[in-house]
Write a protein that holds these residues in place. Structure first.
Motif, PDB file in Angstrom:
ATOM      1  N   UNK A 211       0.962  -1.460  -0.122  1.00  0.00           N
ATOM      2  CA  UNK A 211       0.025  -0.236   0.627  1.00  0.00           C
ATOM      3  C   UNK A 211       0.977   1.605  -0.114  1.00  0.00           C
ATOM      4  N   UNK A 212       1.813   1.268   0.709  1.00  0.00           N
ATOM      5  CA  UNK A 212       2.744   2.664   0.867  1.00  0.00           C
ATOM      6  C   UNK A 212       3.907   2.885  -0.682  1.00  0.00           C
ATOM      7  N   UNK A 213       3.320   1.881  -1.100  1.00  0.00           N
ATOM      8  CA  UNK A 213       4.005   1.942  -3.113  1.00  0.00           C
ATOM      9  C   UNK A 213       3.272   1.922  -3.769  1.00  0.00           C
ATOM     10  N   UNK A 214       1.676   1.734  -3.609  1.00  0.00           N
ATOM     11  CA  UNK A 214       0.782   2.152  -4.979  1.00  0.00           C
ATOM     12  C   UNK A 214       0.786   2.904  -5.335  1.00  0.00           C
ATOM     13  N   UNK A 215       0.853   4.504  -4.425  1.00  0.00           N
ATOM     14  CA  UNK A 215       0.358   5.539  -5.550  1.00  0.00           C
ATOM     15  C   UNK A 215       1.910   6.241  -6.444  1.00  0.00           C
ATOM     16  N   UNK A 216       2.771   5.002  -5.401  1.00  0.00           N
ATOM     17  CA  UNK A 216       4.227   5.559  -6.858  1.00  0.00           C
ATOM     18  C   UNK A 216       3.917   5.080  -7.928  1.00  0.00           C
ATOM     19  N   UNK A 217       3.880   3.437  -7.526  1.00  0.00           N
ATOM     20  CA  UNK A 217       3.009   2.828  -8.894  1.00  0.00           C
ATOM     21  C   UNK A 217       2.227   3.457  -9.661  1.00  0.00           C
ATOM     22  N   UNK A 218       1.422   3.965  -9.168  1.00  0.00           N
ATOM     23  CA  UNK A 218       0.163   4.215  -9.797  1.00  0.00           C
ATOM     24  C   UNK A 218       0.493   5.999 -11.068  1.00  0.00           C
ATOM     25  N   UNK A 219       1.861   6.857  -9.968  1.00  0.00           N
ATOM     26  CA  UNK A 219       1.848   8.049 -10.479  1.00  0.00           C
ATOM     27  C   UNK A 219       3.204   7.380 -11.394  1.00  0.00           C
ATOM     28  N   UNK A 238     -11.044   4.580  -2.080  1.00  0.00           N
ATOM     29  CA  UNK A 238     -10.165   3.718  -1.141  1.00  0.00           C
ATOM     30  C   UNK A 238     -10.364   3.977   0.060  1.00  0.00           C
ATOM     31  N   UNK A 239     -10.231   2.711   0.744  1.00  0.00           N
ATOM     32  CA  UNK A 239     -10.346   3.162   2.485  1.00  0.00           C
ATOM     33  C   UNK A 239      -8.754   3.240   2.777  1.00  0.00           C
ATOM     34  N   UNK A 240      -8.174   3.170   2.239  1.00  0.00           N
ATOM     35  CA  UNK A 240      -6.442   2.774   3.023  1.00  0.00           C
ATOM     36  C   UNK A 240      -6.422   4.196   3.326  1.00  0.00           C
ATOM     37  N   UNK A 241      -5.760   4.340   4.811  1.00  0.00           N
ATOM     38  CA  UNK A 241      -5.752   5.654   5.084  1.00  0.00           C
ATOM     39  C   UNK A 241      -3.753   6.004   4.967  1.00  0.00           C
ATOM     40  N   UNK A 242      -3.580   4.499   4.554  1.00  0.00           N
ATOM     41  CA  UNK A 242      -1.615   4.914   3.443  1.00  0.00           C
ATOM     42  C   UNK A 242      -1.632   5.783   2.691  1.00  0.00           C
ATOM     43  N   UNK A 243      -2.849   5.066   1.709  1.00  0.00           N
ATOM     44  CA  UNK A 243      -3.300   5.605   0.371  1.00  0.00           C
ATOM     45  C   UNK A 243      -2.688   7.109   0.357  1.00  0.00           C
ATOM     46  N   UNK A 244      -3.869   7.520   1.350  1.00  0.00           N
ATOM     47  CA  UNK A 244      -4.223   8.623   1.566  1.00  0.00           C
ATOM     48  C   UNK A 244      -3.510   9.691   2.267  1.00  0.00           C
ATOM     49  N   UNK A 245      -2.422   9.504   2.724  1.00  0.00           N
ATOM     50  CA  UNK A 245      -1.461  10.194   3.641  1.00  0.00           C
ATOM     51  C   UNK A 245      -0.578  10.648   1.644  1.00  0.00           C
ATOM     52  N   UNK A 246      -0.782   9.912   0.701  1.00  0.00           N
ATOM     53  CA  UNK A 246       0.844   9.866  -0.113  1.00  0.00           C
ATOM     54  C   UNK A 246      -0.471  11.245  -1.202  1.00  0.00           C
TER      55      UNK A 246
END
Length: 346
Positions: A211-219, A238-246
């Protein structure tokens, strides 16, 4: 090793003489009194044969030098398939540092060409993998390394595979490759200039590390898509606060459960968190998740401990020590201490 010893009459390297003697001695011990091979002796000779092979490999490594691992891999690879002519074998053995009483052919044979080409590919692969010896059978590579490996056209020498990766990594690869395939298909139908990408919980079933890497991959995926489309917009649920922090808070809308008609009638602005991008996860959970920072079961258990202390009941130290939050744990211990002070001495 056996191949070298079988051709020993033509090889002039003196360092292999002791190994050749040990090899022939083992062969003599395999023969029974009647002159036939005694298979019952094979098990007892296995350890001696293994030791001989190890000693020979050590000596051969010294002779070949730093290229030993790659040359042996190349040698093993070209041995696959049909057997080669003696001249072809001699040329390959000469490349490994063996000398012959009779000169080998100067014109490179097909096996020698294959050996040289394989060795070149292995050197390039070693550079890509950042491992000069390629000692492992399995490597995890990034996107850039993957493209470089594909360009080498390794064939049976090595292959890229998803079979050894985790389910989370496989899910990410499947998701982003599916996006790429869908966009390619879309552009074949019509030369669209803009793309709206809707992703519903693309992080589902991913553990926190992914999850911590997801937004980086999406970018990165969005950057590649921008080479095909004039503009790319991504909407992610999403429901993930980890993704929201990105994401910056301006890019986050909190859904309150109302229908679109209710929102339209009330004409109220969408909810946004006061903290998100780069914020501590506990703050994101409070602001974005609209919930507490611990599970309901743990919260209720701590409340029960506090209530029992307030009522003057004895609480076991273990129940307090298990509280993970140091601030809460300290306050509970303080409450226990104060309660003891208030108790009258008997």
């Amino acid at each position: 090793m056996a191949q070298v010893f079988r051709k020993y009459r033509d090889i002039t390297n003196e360092w292999i003489i002791p190994f050749k003697d040990r090899y022939e001695e083992l062969n003599r011990r395999r023969v029974g009194v009647d002159g036939t091979r005694d298979w019952r002796l094979e098990e007892s000779l296995k350890e001696d044969r293994s030791l001989l092979t190890s000693d020979f490999a050590t000596a051969l490594r010294r002779q070949i030098g730093p290229d030993f691992p790659l040359k042996i891999r190349a040698f093993s690879y070209v041995q696959l398939g049909r057997s080669h002519s003696s001249s072809g074998q001699n040329q390959i053995l000469a490349a490994l540092g063996f000398s012959f009483s009779r000169p080998t052919s100067k014109s490179p044979t097909v096996p020698k060409k294959n050996f040289d080409e394989t060795l070149i590919k292995l050197h390039k692969l070693a550079n890509v993998l950042n491992d000069p010896n390629i000692m492992r059978s399995l490597y995890h590579v990034n996107d850039e390394q993957s493209e470089l490996i594909k360009a080498l056209q390794l064939g049976k020498l090595g292959q890229l595979s998803l079979s050894e990766i985790s389910s989370g990594a496989a899910a990410l690869i499947h998701q982003f490759s599916s996006i790429e395939i869908a966009c390619t298909k879309l552009l074949k139908e019509h030369p669209y200039e803009s793309l709206l990408l809707l992703i519903d919980e693309g992080d589902a079933f991913l553990h926190l590390g992914w999850q911590q890497k997801y937004v980086s991959y999406l970018d990165k995926t969005s950057a590649l898509l921008k080479k095909k489309f004039r503009s790319v917009q991504v909407v992610l649920a999403t429901h993930s606060p980890v993704l929201m922090s990105d994401f910056p808070r301006e890019c986050i809308s909190i859904l309150d459960g109302k229908t679109w008609l209710e929102d339209l009638m009330e004409d109220s602005p969408s909810l946004s968190p006061s903290e998100s991008f780069g914020a501590p996860l506990d703050a994101v959970v409070r602001q974005v998740g609209q919930t507490g920072t611990m599970g309901a079961f743990a919260a209720q258990a701590i409340k029960s401990v506090v209530a029992e202390i307030s009522e003057g009941m004895e609480v076991s130290p273990e129940r307090i020590d298990m509280i993970g939050d140091p601030v809460i744990r300290r306050q509970v211990r303080k409450a226990v201490f104060e309660q003891k002070l208030r108790k009258p001495e008997v």
